[in-house]
Motif scaffolding. Structure first.
Motif, mmCIF file in Angstrom:
data_model
loop_
_atom_site.group_PDB
_atom_site.id
_atom_site.type_symbol
_atom_site.label_atom_id
_atom_site.label_comp_id
_atom_site.label_asym_id
_atom_site.label_seq_id
_atom_site.Cartn_x
_atom_site.Cartn_y
_atom_site.Cartn_z
ATOM 1 N N ALA A 243 0.837 -1.203 0.000
ATOM 2 C CA ALA A 243 0.000 0.000 0.000
ATOM 3 C C ALA A 243 0.870 1.251 0.000
ATOM 4 O O ALA A 243 0.590 2.204 -0.733
ATOM 5 C CB ALA A 243 -0.930 -0.001 1.217
ATOM 6 N N LEU A 244 1.936 1.235 0.775
ATOM 7 C CA LEU A 244 2.793 2.421 0.835
ATOM 8 C C LEU A 244 3.491 2.664 -0.502
ATOM 9 O O LEU A 244 3.582 3.799 -0.970
ATOM 10 C CB LEU A 244 3.834 2.275 1.939
ATOM 11 C CG LEU A 244 3.344 2.576 3.358
ATOM 12 C CD1 LEU A 244 4.457 2.319 4.361
ATOM 13 C CD2 LEU A 244 2.866 4.018 3.460
ATOM 14 N N ALA A 245 3.975 1.553 -1.093
ATOM 15 C CA ALA A 245 4.643 1.701 -2.385
ATOM 16 C C ALA A 245 3.680 2.300 -3.408
ATOM 17 O O ALA A 245 4.004 3.244 -4.126
ATOM 18 C CB ALA A 245 5.141 0.347 -2.873
ATOM 19 N N THR A 246 2.468 1.740 -3.430
ATOM 20 C CA THR A 246 1.461 2.254 -4.362
ATOM 21 C C THR A 246 1.129 3.709 -4.048
ATOM 22 O O THR A 246 1.007 4.538 -4.951
ATOM 23 C CB THR A 246 0.168 1.419 -4.263
ATOM 24 O OG1 THR A 246 0.542 0.047 -4.323
ATOM 25 C CG2 THR A 246 -0.773 1.740 -5.382
ATOM 26 N N ALA A 247 0.991 3.992 -2.765
ATOM 27 C CA ALA A 247 0.592 5.339 -2.359
ATOM 28 C C ALA A 247 1.636 6.363 -2.786
ATOM 29 O O ALA A 247 1.294 7.420 -3.332
ATOM 30 C CB ALA A 247 0.403 5.386 -0.849
ATOM 31 N N LEU A 248 2.894 6.061 -2.566
ATOM 32 C CA LEU A 248 3.931 7.028 -2.909
ATOM 33 C C LEU A 248 3.972 7.262 -4.407
ATOM 34 O O LEU A 248 3.985 8.397 -4.893
ATOM 35 C CB LEU A 248 5.295 6.513 -2.448
ATOM 36 C CG LEU A 248 5.638 6.826 -1.010
ATOM 37 C CD1 LEU A 248 6.996 6.258 -0.675
ATOM 38 C CD2 LEU A 248 5.626 8.322 -0.769
ATOM 39 N N TRP A 249 3.947 6.147 -5.114
ATOM 40 C CA TRP A 249 4.029 6.290 -6.561
ATOM 41 C C TRP A 249 2.825 7.042 -7.088
ATOM 42 O O TRP A 249 2.936 7.997 -7.841
ATOM 43 C CB TRP A 249 4.120 4.912 -7.214
ATOM 44 C CG TRP A 249 4.311 5.009 -8.676
ATOM 45 C CD1 TRP A 249 5.490 5.191 -9.312
ATOM 46 C CD2 TRP A 249 3.309 4.968 -9.673
ATOM 47 N NE1 TRP A 249 5.288 5.269 -10.658
ATOM 48 C CE2 TRP A 249 3.965 5.133 -10.906
ATOM 49 C CE3 TRP A 249 1.928 4.805 -9.656
ATOM 50 C CZ2 TRP A 249 3.275 5.144 -12.109
ATOM 51 C CZ3 TRP A 249 1.240 4.817 -10.847
ATOM 52 C CH2 TRP A 249 1.919 4.990 -12.057
ATOM 53 N N SER B 219 10.503 6.142 -5.061
ATOM 54 C CA SER B 219 9.621 5.718 -3.976
ATOM 55 C C SER B 219 9.062 4.345 -4.267
ATOM 56 O O SER B 219 8.978 3.483 -3.391
ATOM 57 C CB SER B 219 8.461 6.693 -3.816
ATOM 58 O OG SER B 219 8.934 7.992 -3.772
ATOM 59 N N PHE B 220 8.687 4.172 -5.529
ATOM 60 C CA PHE B 220 8.094 2.894 -5.875
ATOM 61 C C PHE B 220 9.123 1.774 -5.754
ATOM 62 O O PHE B 220 8.815 0.688 -5.267
ATOM 63 C CB PHE B 220 7.527 2.941 -7.294
ATOM 64 C CG PHE B 220 6.773 1.707 -7.638
ATOM 65 C CD1 PHE B 220 5.601 1.404 -6.955
ATOM 66 C CD2 PHE B 220 7.223 0.843 -8.602
ATOM 67 C CE1 PHE B 220 4.904 0.253 -7.248
ATOM 68 C CE2 PHE B 220 6.525 -0.306 -8.893
ATOM 69 C CZ PHE B 220 5.368 -0.607 -8.214
#
Lengths: 353, 798
Positions: free
Chosen positions: B28-34, B230-231
């Motif tokens: 979720a964090l990876a997706t959110a940042l990207w 970020s991703f």
């Protein structure tokens, strides 16, 4: 020229909005605009100028031309006036909008152009003394000396790929349409003031991408003003101006309706200018051949019958693709006809979706 | 069978909720940042497209009177009658509840399409515009327009500071009939009479919307790079979490297979499970990404508006396509991270021991292989930096550098710890280093994530800092004078000059001539010899006596863009105009200007162009006196809107803008670091339970649990510290690639790199703090591990 009502309103409305009229404008002229009345004689040359008390007005010229080799051409020159309010304001608030349309048709190509402008500052308008109807660098300017200003005019317009400069000289009188200039447009009685000058002889130059072409021919001027649009159910019109080989002229139109039968009107004009109006039903117009023009079906060949005059002719367009792709598009171009009579003329068709 | 197999697989997650949590949160964090960065970027880009179209009439050429007075309406009519496609505009300023706006009265009948005139055939009632005084404004401005000004309609295609209305409405409001200026349609009919035959008006060039795009592209490129980094960081986390989950379930897989679940079914089940997690995590990520974007966009908008004059609304719209892309990224991320794990399951021998190999020490061979790959990628990156000649090559270089560095990390750490262990004085010290080294493979993914996060921080921080430093430095240099004054006409300029002469230290004319150099548009400025230029003008390269050469008219300065474009260096000759060539004596930086520019002596330019009015002045006074003088000028002369500009105000404004930029990058920095810290936490938590067999013997030898816990902390800190050390050169390389490769490819100018070591240490501190926080929970539980649990290790010999 009959049903240019809509065209003029095109300045202001889109076709779908037509049924509702515009700015509270119903089938009745309200808003304080003047309404044409029967039995008011024309006052020339004053009536050649604008009538700001009426909502809409036009100066409309079409010409059938030939070059030395006998090739046919057609030109159109139109200036529309549309009032936003019956009272003429001053300066930028003059409340008068002007729209120019110019067309040039050859057998292969149809050129067209449009100009818009605001009255009040000399960009567009009509002056009486000297007479000139103009918008930007397009002009219809009187050349007459000690005669009716419209008896001789210089006509110029230009657009992308074309321009023309023509001298028009009338060899006949001005002709009132309808009943002494009171032209009825629907069974409900909508009407306009309408007169024509169908007797122009033309000489001048067409400028085309291929080069200049010297031409001669015949032209027809229409002057019309009113405040009433068409009936709510009227969807479009087919309008003809015909130059017969014997020097007679004929104007005829059919207003199509989605609620009732079409409304027709015609005027027969003798070579000396004597005019006989014919009311609804005397004229019959029937599409013979349809063509696809700009993605829609448009009847480009017609049968025209005016039995009381023994007229039964078929028209053929010089260029079936005479499409005026202006803000409010329509078909307008030169035609020739044969049958009981032969000659040339102009056809205008609107309302084909 | 499927059901029982599925419940067996899912039972794992029921027992390891934390692992489930870390898997979902990581993805979720990876997706959110990207997706957050993407959302900001696309929103801002939309805004420029809008700004470019809202620039509307400003991009058109104009005709004005030489003295700045309105154009007589008769001149307008004459031009139209001559065939010129010109359109009148009456423009002025109107007071709003707060501030003021530009009221632009256009004539929709003649307005060129760029002027954004409402269509006359619109289904909306055009009389509202033509005769009822309708105002059209942007949604942002509309609420600030007082009601008495007229009815308002909003349109997002209008520039933020502009109210569009009919010319009749503006004429009435300002009591003015003559147009303020005439717009010249972009295309004019052929064979028109020359303008000079019709009217004596001055042509003023329009603004070029692509200028804004070029400038803002630079900002976006940086954000995009950040989003990708970020991703990548997020991907490492996901990889770690998925890898772990698969390793831990080896026994389950083996059992299921042994019980007769076909391999294909097992793989399908696992893939479905993974996809489900990816979708759930993706949805959470979209929400988070949206929140990130919504929180940061106002700052981005502020930055872009102030820095480049680009209008960005600051409001985030939800875009379904964006959400779908984010979900896709989440799925793709899970697929990339899960592919390896799935292939391992596919090759799992049914009869092999089911002992979890999770985080077992990677073989030296594997490490060597990984290091070789890293070396290959780094070499490729160097090759791309040297030989690459496109933006794509620049990005590829960036990618190779980062992935290569990340892959090299375990090898480097192992090597460093080996070296350190050699100096271990005591057995305990030696054990500490050896054990740390033994932990490297298990933590390597989390450490890679940390490395990338730190490198991204250093790289982007260095780049933004360099950008800020260079740009503000350049601004300082270019805006050396205290006041800048623009007059309406030459006569007024004379009066202003006479007024300022006794009140200032120096008056420097600012004027230029448009020309073409090597066939492309360029400007030539004339300057008088003054210490303002000698001391402040930013020169990149110059001959020794550059200012003397300029002063005596024997040389020209050119901007960096022109130098790069025409490959000119000091000593070369530049043709400023036909039959006017001068040697180049220096090159100056001119950020953000896409066109060529040259500077010559005022006298030389004057001699060639005596007719060009000199309407602008730079005024040198004591900075203390500048505000009072500006006030006096405004009071005395009827100067145009931006007639007097105080240099101090511009700089203040620019600084605020940069602070806003920093807030965006700063926030993203903290977020990536947070993600990396989370990755460490997840890894450490998992390791904690598995490390008991390694710790139990040491405990049995007499080390207290508290001491063991402290060692655990020290170990993590050592690894974080080493990672930080390695991240510094990686980050600097990253910044260098961004500034000297990507920037040059993208924009044609290089930004000098500045280094900010204090930032590194701050970051190092943050990294250690993150490592501490990540390790806190695991060591707390270690310190509380009941001795019985440690004893059991010996009982359950495996």
């Amino acid at each position: 020229m009959s049903a240019k009502w809509l065209l003029c309103l095109a300045l202001l409305i889109t076709p779908p909005a037509f049924g509702q009229g515009f700015a509270g404008l119903g089938t009745e002229a309200d808003d304080g605009f003047a309404v044409p009345e029967k039995g008011v004689p024309f006052d020339f040359p004053a009536d050649h100028g604008p009538h700001p008390a009426y909502r809409i007005e036009w100066w409309y010229v079409t010409a059938n031309l030939q070059d030395a080799a006998g090739n046919d051409y057609g030109i159109q020159w139109t200036l529309f006036r549309s009032a936003l309010k019956p009272e003429a304001g001053r300066g930028w608030s003059a409340n008068q909008l002007w729209m120019g349309h110019a067309g040039l048709t050859t057998a292969e190509t149809h050129y067209h152009a449009e100009r818009l402008g605001r009255g009040g500052f000399g960009q567009a308008g009509v002056t009486l003394d000297p007479f000139e109807a103009f918008i930007d660098d397009w002009s219809m300017r009187s050349l007459a000396v000690d005669a009716d200003p419209l008896s001789a005019v210089q006509l110029t317009a230009k657009g992308e790929g074309f321009s023309y400069d023509l001298a028009l000289t009338a060899d006949g009188p001005l002709v009132p349409q309808g009943i002494e200039g009171y032209s009825v447009k629907s069974p409900l009685g909508q009407a306009s003031y309408y007169y024509s000058q169908p007797f122009y002889q033309v000489a001048g130059t067409l400028r085309l991408p291929e080069g200049d072409v010297e031409v001669t021919g015949q032209a027809w001027l229409d002057r019309e003003w009113s405040s009433q649009p068409l009936s709510e159910d009227q969807t479009g019109w087919d309008w003809f101006s015909l130059h017969f080989e014997d020097g007679s002229k004929m104007m005829g139109f059919a207003l199509r309706s989605d609620a009732s039968a079409e409304f027709t009107s015609a005027t027969w004009i003798e070579p000396d200018g004597a005019a006989t109006p014919y009311t609804d039903g005397a004229l019959r117009v029937t599409p013979l051949e349809w063509a696809e023009v700009e993605g829609r079906q448009v009847p480009v060949e017609w049968r025209i019958e005016l039995p009381v005059r023994g007229i039964d002719i078929q028209t053929t367009p010089l260029n079936p693709q005479s499409w005026m792709g202006t803000s409010f598009p329509y078909w307008e171009g030169p035609i020739s006809f044969s049958g009981s009579h032969t000659g040339r003329g102009y056809l205008e068709m609107t309302g084909y979706e | 069978m499927y059901r029982s197999a599925l419940s067996a697989l899912l039972a794992h997650w029921m027992r390891h909720k934390l692992q489930l949590f870390s898997l979902i949160v990581g993805l979720a964090l990876a997706t959110a940042l990207w997706s957050g960065v993407q959302a900001i970027n696309s929103e801002a880009r939309d805004s420029y497209d809008r700004a470019a179209s809202a620039l509307g009439q400003d991009q058109l050429e104009r005709l004005v009177m030489a003295d700045g007075s309105p154009v007589p309406v008769s001149v307008y009519a004459e031009l139209r009658r001559a065939g010129w496609r010109v359109s009148p505009v009456i423009e002025g300023s109107v007071d709003l509840a707060e501030g003021s706006a530009r009221l632009v009265g256009i004539d929709p009948l003649t307005a060129p399409p760029q002027a954004n005139a409402p269509a006359l055939t619109d289904e909306d009632d055009p009389t509202r515009f033509l005769i009822e005084g309708l105002l059209i404004a942007s949604p942002e401005l509309a609420p600030r327009i007082p009601a008495e000004l007229g009815a308002i309609e909003t349109s997002s295609s209008i520039a933020v500071d502009t109210i569009l209305t009919d010319i009749s409405t503006a004429a009435e409001r300002f009591g003015q009939t003559n147009p303020s200026y005439l717009l010249v349609a972009a295309t004019q009919p052929a064979d028109l009479p020359p303008l000079s035959e019709v009217a004596s008006l001055q042509r003023v060039a329009g603004e070029n919307p692509s200028d804004i795009a070029r400038l803002t592209d630079s900002f976006h490129l940086n954000l995009t790079a950040f989003g990708l980094l970020s991703f990548a960081v997020g991907l490492f986390i996901v990889h770690a979490a998925i890898g772990l989950a698969f390793e831990q379930r080896r026994a389950t897989f083996r059992t299921l297979r042994a019980l007769g679940v076909p391999l294909r079914s097992l793989i399908t089940l696992l893939a479905v499970e993974l996809a489900t997690f990816a979708i759930i995590a993706g949805l959470i990520g979209i929400a988070l990404g949206y929140a990130i974007a919504a929180a940061l966009l106002p700052n981005v908008a502020g930055t872009l508006r102030g820095l480049y004059g680009a209008d960005v609304t600051g409001q985030l719209n939800f875009d379904a396509l964006w959400a779908a892309a984010a979900l896709g990224i989440s799925l793709a991320g899970a697929a990339i991270a899960g592919a390896q794990a799935l292939s391992r399951v596919a090759r799992l021998p049914i009869l092999a021991p089911a002992q979890p190999r999770a985080w077992a020490r990677a073989s030296a061979k594997a490490l060597r292989r990984q290091s070789a790959a890293a070396a290959g990628l780094l070499a490729l990156s160097v090759a791309l930096a040297i030989f690459g000649s496109s933006l794509l090559a620049g990005f590829a270089c960036l990618a190779c550098l980062l992935v290569g560095a990340a892959l090299a990390l375990p090898g480097l750490l192992t090597w460093a710890l080996d070296q350190a262990a050699r100096f271990g004085q005591t057995a305990l010290g030696e054990w500490l280093f050896a054990d740390t080294r033994q932990q490297v493979p298990g933590l390597s993914l989390a450490l890679m994530a940390l490395l990338l996060a730190l490198a991204a921080n250093i790289g982007v921080g260095t780049m933004v800092g360099s950008f800020r430093g260079t740009f503000t430095g350049w601004l300082d240099q270019r805006l050396a004078a205290e006041l800048y004054v623009s007059a309406r006409s030459e006569a007024q300029a004379e009066d202003v000059r006479a007024f300022l002469e006794p009140r200032s230290d120096a008056l420097l004319p600012i004027w230029s001539v448009e020309t073409r150099i090597s066939g492309l548009p360029a400007e030539v400025f004339g300057i008088v010899d003054h210490e303002t230029y000698r001391n402040h003008w930013p020169l990149l390269d110059a001959e020794a006596n550059v200012w003397d050469r300029i002063a005596d008219g024997s040389g020209a300065l050119i901007n960096e863009q022109l130098a790069r474009r025409d490959d000119l260096s000091p000593g070369d000759v530049v043709e400023l105009e036909p039959s006017w060539t001068l040697p180049v004596v220096g090159i100056y930086s001119d950020y953000g200007n896409p066109s060529g520019q040259a500077i010559v002596a005022d006298a030389s330019l004057e001699a060639r162009h005596p007719d060009i009015p000199k309407l602008r002045l730079a005024v040198r006074v004591d900075p203390e006196d500048a505000p009072a003088l500006a006030e006096a000028l405004r009071a005395r002369f009827d100067l145009p809107g931006q007639g007097v500009i105080n240099q101090d105000e511009i700089k203040q404004f620019s600084m605020n803008m940069f602070e806003q930029t920093f807030r965006v990058t700063g926030a993203l920095n903290v977020l990536t670091l947070g993600v990396a810290a989370f990755a460490m936490l997840a890894s450490l938590l998992t390791l904690a339970s598995m490390r008991l067999p390694q710790l139990a013997p040491v405990w049995a030898l007499g080390l207290t649990r508290a001491k063991l816990a402290r060692f655990e902390l020290a170990r993590t800190l050592i690894l974080a510290l080493l990672t930080w050390v390695i991240s510094i050169p990686v980050g600097l390389l990253l910044a260098w690639v961004l500034l000297s490769v990507v920037n040059v490819e993208a924009f044609g100018w290089k930004l000098p790199m500045e280094i900010f070591p204090s930032d590194w240490f701050r970051l190092g501190g943050l990294a250690l703090l993150a490592a501490c926080l990540a390790t806190l929970w695991p060591i707390r539980s270690l310190a509380r591990t009941p001795p019985s649990a440690l004893l059991k290790v010996f009982a359950h010999e495996r």
